[in-house]
Write a protein that holds these residues in place. Structure first.
Motif, mmCIF file in Angstrom:
data_model
loop_
_atom_site.group_PDB
_atom_site.id
_atom_site.type_symbol
_atom_site.label_atom_id
_atom_site.label_comp_id
_atom_site.label_asym_id
_atom_site.label_seq_id
_atom_site.Cartn_x
_atom_site.Cartn_y
_atom_site.Cartn_z
ATOM 1 N N GLU A 32 44.011 47.238 52.418
ATOM 2 C CA GLU A 32 43.789 45.966 51.744
ATOM 3 C C GLU A 32 42.391 45.900 51.136
ATOM 4 O O GLU A 32 42.216 45.445 49.997
ATOM 5 C CB GLU A 32 43.979 44.814 52.726
ATOM 6 C CG GLU A 32 45.428 44.632 53.187
ATOM 7 C CD GLU A 32 45.557 43.545 54.230
ATOM 8 O OE1 GLU A 32 44.524 42.880 54.523
ATOM 9 O OE2 GLU A 32 46.662 43.349 54.764
ATOM 10 N N ARG A 33 41.400 46.380 51.881
ATOM 11 C CA ARG A 33 40.026 46.332 51.381
ATOM 12 C C ARG A 33 39.830 47.285 50.202
ATOM 13 O O ARG A 33 39.106 46.969 49.248
ATOM 14 C CB ARG A 33 39.048 46.679 52.503
ATOM 15 C CG ARG A 33 38.921 45.613 53.562
ATOM 16 C CD ARG A 33 38.231 44.350 52.980
ATOM 17 N NE ARG A 33 36.855 44.631 52.614
ATOM 18 C CZ ARG A 33 36.339 44.442 51.405
ATOM 19 N NH1 ARG A 33 37.108 43.973 50.420
ATOM 20 N NH2 ARG A 33 35.078 44.720 51.151
ATOM 21 N N ILE A 34 40.472 48.450 50.249
ATOM 22 C CA ILE A 34 40.366 49.383 49.119
ATOM 23 C C ILE A 34 40.955 48.755 47.864
ATOM 24 O O ILE A 34 40.369 48.830 46.769
ATOM 25 C CB ILE A 34 41.081 50.712 49.446
ATOM 26 C CG1 ILE A 34 40.252 51.514 50.463
ATOM 27 C CG2 ILE A 34 41.305 51.542 48.187
ATOM 28 C CD1 ILE A 34 40.907 52.813 50.905
ATOM 29 N N ILE A 35 42.120 48.103 48.008
ATOM 30 C CA ILE A 35 42.733 47.432 46.864
ATOM 31 C C ILE A 35 41.807 46.351 46.327
ATOM 32 O O ILE A 35 41.628 46.218 45.103
ATOM 33 C CB ILE A 35 44.094 46.834 47.273
ATOM 34 C CG1 ILE A 35 45.099 47.942 47.573
ATOM 35 C CG2 ILE A 35 44.634 45.929 46.159
ATOM 36 C CD1 ILE A 35 46.439 47.439 48.068
ATOM 37 N N ASP A 36 41.191 45.585 47.221
ATOM 38 C CA ASP A 36 40.271 44.520 46.792
ATOM 39 C C ASP A 36 39.090 45.082 46.014
ATOM 40 O O ASP A 36 38.725 44.558 44.955
ATOM 41 C CB ASP A 36 39.765 43.738 48.011
ATOM 42 C CG ASP A 36 40.857 42.889 48.645
ATOM 43 O OD1 ASP A 36 41.873 42.643 47.967
ATOM 44 O OD2 ASP A 36 40.693 42.488 49.811
ATOM 45 N N VAL A 37 38.490 46.158 46.532
ATOM 46 C CA VAL A 37 37.302 46.727 45.885
ATOM 47 C C VAL A 37 37.647 47.271 44.502
ATOM 48 O O VAL A 37 36.941 47.016 43.520
ATOM 49 C CB VAL A 37 36.692 47.842 46.764
ATOM 50 C CG1 VAL A 37 35.582 48.567 46.011
ATOM 51 C CG2 VAL A 37 36.139 47.255 48.063
ATOM 52 N N VAL A 38 38.739 48.023 44.407
ATOM 53 C CA VAL A 38 39.130 48.590 43.118
ATOM 54 C C VAL A 38 39.513 47.490 42.137
ATOM 55 O O VAL A 38 39.159 47.546 40.949
ATOM 56 C CB VAL A 38 40.291 49.597 43.288
ATOM 57 C CG1 VAL A 38 40.685 50.186 41.943
ATOM 58 C CG2 VAL A 38 39.903 50.711 44.244
ATOM 59 N N THR A 39 40.221 46.480 42.632
ATOM 60 C CA THR A 39 40.616 45.363 41.761
ATOM 61 C C THR A 39 39.402 44.638 41.209
ATOM 62 O O THR A 39 39.343 44.303 40.014
ATOM 63 C CB THR A 39 41.517 44.377 42.539
ATOM 64 O OG1 THR A 39 42.688 45.060 42.991
ATOM 65 C CG2 THR A 39 41.927 43.208 41.657
ATOM 66 N N GLN A 40 38.426 44.386 42.066
ATOM 67 C CA GLN A 40 37.204 43.715 41.614
ATOM 68 C C GLN A 40 36.435 44.565 40.616
ATOM 69 O O GLN A 40 35.877 44.052 39.631
ATOM 70 C CB GLN A 40 36.314 43.386 42.827
ATOM 71 C CG GLN A 40 36.872 42.314 43.748
ATOM 72 C CD GLN A 40 37.085 40.991 43.035
ATOM 73 O OE1 GLN A 40 36.306 40.599 42.165
ATOM 74 N NE2 GLN A 40 38.161 40.292 43.403
ATOM 75 N N LEU A 41 36.398 45.879 40.855
ATOM 76 C CA LEU A 41 35.703 46.781 39.923
ATOM 77 C C LEU A 41 36.393 46.758 38.561
ATOM 78 O O LEU A 41 35.726 46.685 37.512
ATOM 79 C CB LEU A 41 35.692 48.197 40.488
ATOM 80 C CG LEU A 41 35.018 49.277 39.622
ATOM 81 C CD1 LEU A 41 33.553 48.925 39.359
ATOM 82 C CD2 LEU A 41 35.126 50.644 40.275
ATOM 83 N N LEU A 42 37.704 46.811 38.553
ATOM 84 C CA LEU A 42 38.441 46.752 37.287
ATOM 85 C C LEU A 42 38.219 45.415 36.592
ATOM 86 O O LEU A 42 38.063 45.356 35.360
ATOM 87 C CB LEU A 42 39.939 46.956 37.552
ATOM 88 C CG LEU A 42 40.394 48.374 37.887
ATOM 89 C CD1 LEU A 42 41.833 48.371 38.378
ATOM 90 C CD2 LEU A 42 40.266 49.279 36.673
ATOM 91 N N ARG A 43 38.179 44.354 37.376
ATOM 92 C CA ARG A 43 37.997 43.024 36.799
ATOM 93 C C ARG A 43 36.608 42.880 36.174
ATOM 94 O O ARG A 43 36.444 42.248 35.123
ATOM 95 C CB ARG A 43 38.200 41.987 37.896
ATOM 96 C CG ARG A 43 38.374 40.555 37.397
ATOM 97 C CD ARG A 43 38.802 39.660 38.537
ATOM 98 N NE ARG A 43 40.110 40.040 39.052
ATOM 99 C CZ ARG A 43 40.592 39.630 40.218
ATOM 100 N NH1 ARG A 43 39.864 38.845 40.997
ATOM 101 N NH2 ARG A 43 41.790 39.999 40.604
ATOM 102 N N ARG A 44 35.603 43.499 36.794
ATOM 103 C CA ARG A 44 34.240 43.431 36.242
ATOM 104 C C ARG A 44 34.113 44.236 34.955
ATOM 105 O O ARG A 44 33.264 43.942 34.121
ATOM 106 C CB ARG A 44 33.231 43.944 37.275
ATOM 107 C CG ARG A 44 33.053 43.041 38.470
ATOM 108 C CD ARG A 44 31.728 43.303 39.171
ATOM 109 N NE ARG A 44 31.560 44.703 39.541
ATOM 110 C CZ ARG A 44 31.984 45.227 40.691
ATOM 111 N NH1 ARG A 44 32.629 44.452 41.563
ATOM 112 N NH2 ARG A 44 31.787 46.493 40.970
#
Length: 543
Positions: free
Chosen positions: A345-357
Motif C-alpha cells: 500500500e505504501r509503495i503504491i502511495d509513494v509512486v502515485t504521489q510521484l506521478l501526480r507531482r
C-alpha cells in the motif's frame, strides 16, 4: 461426532500403538456394511458406508483386507464384492476369515481356507479373535493368541502354520513391503516432484525476516527494477494478451495521439466568412491591394490552438498507463507484495504521489510547446516558402487579369463585378470548395481568390506546426514524466519508506501467507521424511 447410538462419521479416529511385539503397519478399520439403518443411523446408511469404504480401498497403494465371518456364506461376502470392484485382478486383496470357533458343529472352513470356494490371489487366512466374554473376563492378548494357536492345531492341524493372527500380521507386512517395492519407482518420482513443488512454494513465501532493513531495501530495489523493466520491455514475464508498459506508451504516442492529430482538419471550424471578415478587419478603412498578413497570422493561430487539447490528452493517457504499471510490473515482485500488504500500500502511495507531482510540469511543458508555436509565425520556414510563393504569384496573376478585364468592361453596368460565384474558375484560378457562409451576396473574384490564398497558407503552415507538435510532445512527455520516474523511482521509495521506525509496520506479514508457509513447511518435512523412508526400504528385512 458419530451420534450417541450407532451413528457413523467420516472423520478418522487415530490411535498409535508402540510396541516391540507389533509390526510396522498402518491399519484402517472401516465400518461394516449395514443394510438397514438402526439407532441414529440415517436412511441412506448403506450408501454412506459404501462411499466411505470405496474412498479408502480405491487407493492403488493400499492393501485390502476383505473380512468375512466363518459362520456366514463366503460366496455372498460383501467385502469381497467391493474389493473386486476396485481390484479386479486381485493384486492387492487379502481375504480374512474370522470366528472360526463359532462355526456350527460338524462343519469347518477347510474348503474356504484352501480357496476351493472362491480363490483369492493373495490368499485366505483364518483367525480366532477374543470373544466378548473374553474381553469381559479381561483375557490378555497373549493368552488369546495362545488359545488361537491351540484351536488351529486341534481343528486345522494341516493348515495351522498358514493361519492365525501372527501369520496374518507377518503376511500383511510382507505384502505391504512387496507392494511398496512394486510401486517404489512411481512413489519416489511423485515424492520428489512434490518436494520440488513445495520447495518452490516455500521459496515464494520467503524465509522469516531477520534483517528487516536489508529485506525492505531488497524489495524496494526489486520493485523499482521491475517497474523500469516493464517500461523498457525487458521484463522476465512479458504480457502476451495486451499491450502494457513501454509498448502501451509507444502505442499512445504513434497510434492514438498520432492518428488524432492526423484527423484534425487544418481548416476545421473555419468558414469563408471567417476568413473574409479577418481580411477586412485587417485592412481598416482602406481597401487592400494585397492579402493582409495580419489576417493570415490571426487565423492560423486560431487553428494551431486546436492542437493543445489532444496534446494534453496524450499526457493524461501516458500518466494513466504509468499508474497501471504499478499493478502489472512483473510476477517476480508480486509475491512480496502479497506477503507484506502494508508495504504494498505504501509503495503504491509513494509512486502515485510521484506521478501526480510530475503531471503539472509535464502539462505545462506541453502547453508551452503550443505557446511557442503561437508566439512566432515563421513565414520564412523552408517548408512554408513554396506555398507562400505560389499563393503570391497566383494573386499577382489574378490582379493583372482583373486590370485587363476592366479595360473591356461595360462601365455603365455597376453590378458587372457580381456576375461571379464560388464556382467560377479560369486558367489562373483553381476551383474553390464551397464553404458554408452567411453572406447575403456572392463573393467577388478578388475576394474569392484572397480567401483561397489564405486557406492555402493556413493549411501549409498548420501542417508544419502539426508535424512539430507530433514530434515534440512525445519527447516532452518522455523527458518530464516517463524518464524522470524511471530515474528517480528508487530514490523516492527509499527516502519515504526506508525509515527504522517504520520497518516493523511495513514488514508485518499477511496472516494468510504465514498460515500457508506453515502448512507448506509441514508438508515439506513430511515429504522429506517419506523420501527417507522410501530410500530405507531396500534395506528392510522381509518376514
Amino acid at each position: 461426532m458419530g451420534g450417541t447410538n450407532k451413528g457413523i462419521c467420516p472423520e478418522t479416529i487415530n490411535l498409535k500403538i508402540f510396541s516391540s511385539h507389533v509390526v510396522n503397519l498402518t491399519l484402517v478399520d472401516l465400518p461394516g456394511i449395514t443394510k438397514v439403518p438402526v439407532g441414529d443411523q440415517p436412511e441412506d446408511i448403506e450408501v454412506q458406508i459404501r462411499s466411505l469404504i470405496l474412498k479408502y480401498i480405491s487407493n492403488p497403494n493400499s492393501i485390502i483386507l476383505a473380512v468375512t465371518a466363518a459362520n456366514t456364506d463366503f460366496a455372498t461376502s460383501e467385502a469381497l464384492k467391493l474389493a473386486r470392484e476396485v481390484d479386479p485382478d486381485g493384486r492387492r486383496t487379502l481375504a480374512v476369515i474370522t470366528k472360526l470357533d463359532l462355526m456350527d458343529a460338524g462343519t469347518d472352513a477347510v474348503d474356504v481356507l484352501c480357496g476351493r470356494v472362491i480363490p483369492v490371489k493373495l490368499g485366505i487366512i483364518g483367525i480366532v479373535n477374543r470373544s466378548q466374554q473374553d474381553i469381559n473376563d479381561k483375557k490378555t492378548i497373549e493368552d488369546a493368541l495362545k488359545d488361537e494357536t491351540s484351536f488351529l492345531q486341534r481343528k486345522y492341524p494341516s493348515l495351522a502354520a498358514r493361519n492365525g493372527t501372527s501369520y496374518l500380521a507377518k503376511t500383511l507386512n510382507r505384502l505391504l513391503m512387496h507392494h511398496i517395492r512394486d510401486c517404489l519407482p512411481e512413489l519416489k518420482t511423485r515424492v520428489n516432484v512434490m518436494i520440488s513443488q513445495f520447495q518452490s512454494v516455500m521459496n515464494s513465501y520467503g524465509e522469516n525476516v531477520e534483517d528487516k532493513g536489508q529485506t525492505l531495501l531488497q524489495i524496494i530495489t526489486k520493485f523499482a527494477s521491475a517497474y523500469c523493466s516493464t517500461i523498457e520491455g525487458t521484463a522476465r514475464n512479458i504480457e502476451t494478451t495486451e499491450l502494457c508498459g513501454g509498448a502501451r506508451i509507444c502505442y499512445i504516442f504513434h497510434e492514438t495521439f498520432g492518428r488524432t492529430l492526423d484527423h484534425i482538419d487544418p481548416l476545421g471550424g473555419l468558414t469563408t466568412l471567417d476568413i473574409l471578415t479577418a481580411i477586412r478587419n485587417a485592412t481598416g478603412p482602406r481597401p487592400a491591394l494585397f492579402v493582409p498578413e495580419v489576417s493570415f497570422e490571426l487565423l492560423v493561430k486560431r487553428q494551431i490552438r486546436r492542437l493543445e487539447e489532444p496534446s494534453l490528452r496524450c499526457v493524461e493517457l501516458v500518466h494513466e498507463e504509468m499508474q497501471r504499471i504499478i499493478q502489472h510490473c512483473g510476477t517476480e515482485v508480486q509475491q512480496e507484495m502479497l506477503r507484506f500488504p502494508k508495504l504494498h500500500e505504501r509503495i503504491i502511495d509513494v509512486v502515485t504521489q510521484l506521478l501526480r507531482r510530475r503531471l503539472p510540469p509535464t502539462n505545462s511543458m506541453v502547453e508551452n510547446l503550443v505557446a511557442i508555436e503561437l508566439s512566432y509565425i515563421n513565414t520564412k520556414h523552408p517548408d512554408f516558402h513554396d506555398a507562400a510563393f505560389i499563393c503570391s504569384n497566383k494573386a499577382d496573376v489574378f490582379d493583372n487579369r482583373k486590370i485587363a478585364n476592366k479595360k473591356t468592361e461595360n462601365i455603365s453596368n455597376p453590378s458587372a463585378q457580381y456576375v461571379t460565384n464560388l464556382n467560377v474558375a479560369d486558367s489562373t484560378t483553381e476551383k474553390v470548395v464551397n464553404k458554408p457562409t452567411s453572406t447575403s451576396r456572392k463573393l467577388t473574384p478578388r475576394e474569392q481568390t484572397d480567401c483561397e490564398v489564405i486557406e492555402r497558407l493556413i493549411r501549409s503552415y498548420f501542417l508544419i506546426v502539426r508535424k512539430n507538435i507530433q514530434d515534440s510532445v512525445p519527447k516532452a512527455i518522455m523527458h518530464f514524466l516517463v524518464n524522470f520516474i524511471k530515474d528517480n523511482l528508487q530514490s523516492e521509495l527509499v527516502s519515504h519508506l526506508y525509515k527504522h521506525d517504520k520497518f516493523t509496520d511495513l514488514l508485518q506479514e499477511s496472516e494468510h501467507i504465514a498460515i500457508r508457509r506453515k502448512e507448506a513447511s509441514d508438508m515439506l518435512k513430511a515429504l522429506q521424511r517419506a523420501s527417507q523412508i522410501i530410500g530405507e526400504i531396500r534395506e528392510t528385512h522381509m518376514w
